[in-house]
Enzyme design. Sequence first.
Site, PDB file in Angstrom:
ATOM      1  N   ALA A  23       0.797  -1.220   0.000  1.00  0.00           N
ATOM      2  CA  ALA A  23       0.000   0.000   0.000  1.00  0.00           C
ATOM      3  C   ALA A  23       0.831   1.273   0.000  1.00  0.00           C
ATOM      4  CB  ALA A  23      -0.956   0.002   1.199  1.00  0.00           C
ATOM      5  N   ARG A  35      -2.622   0.464   7.557  1.00  0.00           N
ATOM      6  CA  ARG A  35      -2.160   0.312   8.938  1.00  0.00           C
ATOM      7  C   ARG A  35      -1.374   1.485   9.501  1.00  0.00           C
ATOM      8  NH1 ARG A  35      -2.866  -4.381   6.595  1.00  0.00           N
ATOM      9  NH2 ARG A  35      -3.848  -6.040   7.801  1.00  0.00           N
ATOM     10  N   GLN A 102       0.528  -6.118  -3.836  1.00  0.00           N
ATOM     11  CA  GLN A 102      -0.645  -6.372  -2.997  1.00  0.00           C
ATOM     12  C   GLN A 102      -1.737  -5.342  -3.265  1.00  0.00           C
ATOM     13  OE1 GLN A 102       0.744  -7.451   1.242  1.00  0.00           O
ATOM     14  NE2 GLN A 102       2.560  -6.502   0.342  1.00  0.00           N
ATOM     15  N   ILE A 104      -4.555  -3.040  -5.436  1.00  0.00           N
ATOM     16  CA  ILE A 104      -5.640  -3.385  -6.356  1.00  0.00           C
ATOM     17  C   ILE A 104      -5.995  -2.213  -7.267  1.00  0.00           C
ATOM     18  CG2 ILE A 104      -6.628  -5.116  -4.787  1.00  0.00           C
ATOM     19  CD1 ILE A 104      -8.668  -3.028  -3.870  1.00  0.00           C
ATOM     20  N   HIS A 120      -3.885  -9.518  -4.830  1.00  0.00           N
ATOM     21  CA  HIS A 120      -5.204  -9.284  -4.232  1.00  0.00           C
ATOM     22  C   HIS A 120      -6.244  -8.814  -5.246  1.00  0.00           C
ATOM     23  CE1 HIS A 120      -2.822  -8.716  -0.243  1.00  0.00           C
ATOM     24  NE2 HIS A 120      -3.135  -9.972  -0.451  1.00  0.00           N
ATOM     25  N   CYS A 131     -23.564 -14.902 -14.760  1.00  0.00           N
ATOM     26  CA  CYS A 131     -23.207 -15.223 -16.154  1.00  0.00           C
ATOM     27  C   CYS A 131     -21.737 -14.947 -16.479  1.00  0.00           C
ATOM     28  CB  CYS A 131     -24.113 -14.472 -17.128  1.00  0.00           C
ATOM     29  SG  CYS A 131     -23.738 -12.690 -17.253  1.00  0.00           S
ATOM     30  N   CYS A 151     -28.540  -9.759 -16.596  1.00  0.00           N
ATOM     31  CA  CYS A 151     -29.120 -11.086 -16.354  1.00  0.00           C
ATOM     32  C   CYS A 151     -29.692 -11.187 -14.940  1.00  0.00           C
ATOM     33  CB  CYS A 151     -28.080 -12.178 -16.582  1.00  0.00           C
ATOM     34  SG  CYS A 151     -26.910 -12.394 -15.213  1.00  0.00           S
TER      35      CYS A 151
END
Length: 237
Positions: A23, A35, A102, A104, A120, A131, A151
């Site tokens: 991070a 953290r 790590q 995203i 991650h 679907c 859907c």
Amino acid sequence: MTEIKKLAEMVEKSRSIVFFGGAGVSTESGISDYRSVNGLYYQKFKYPPEVMLSHSFFVSHTEEFFDFYRAKMICPDAKPNAAHIRIAQLEAEGRLSAVVTQNIDGLHQEAGSKNVLELHGSVHRNSCTKCKKAFDARFILQSEGVPKCECGGVVKPDVVLYEEPLNDDTVMRAVNAIAEADMLIIGGTSLAVYPAAGMVNYYKGSRLVVINRSQTPMDKNADLVINDSIGAVLSQI
């Protein structure tokens, strides 16, 4: 010899660097970490962030999960910083073989990195639980309540929540890259999140570098430790 000069010399000798980041790499892009004193886990919410980012909370409180996820986990205005840019350049120069992250946020790819192993997952990948149709982050941001596919299925982010396993293929590729590296740079991570943090133990070489503002469990094993901003350090080599 200064720390920066020593780092530059180690990089110069390397042809298969792996960068392992957390991070702290993205905080310089304005994305909160978890953290640190000002991190996500020290902010006050109705439920602890660890709870809201769990699989069971996603299942039992789906709308509240997405309220938190949209507000705190997707950062559409964030841009790559000096660290992301220099890491991408090292790959382009033929010195860096992989980024194991790590994070995203997809900022390594936006900076130009090609071989990025996202332990991650990524906010930029989302799929219908029914679907399997794919959706981007914009779809999640612009939806209201629980995002739904045409859907009728719930569209779930491709991020690893608490209680969920890491992707086996990504883990194997990351472990192999680290084991085969001739230099490992660990940056912007406290190495507190497992199983991801344990992967650095597969490195057996003699050019192990830790760049982090605070101490990590790997400092004692490192050939070089620099306690500073990762963007400031990497932009000097």
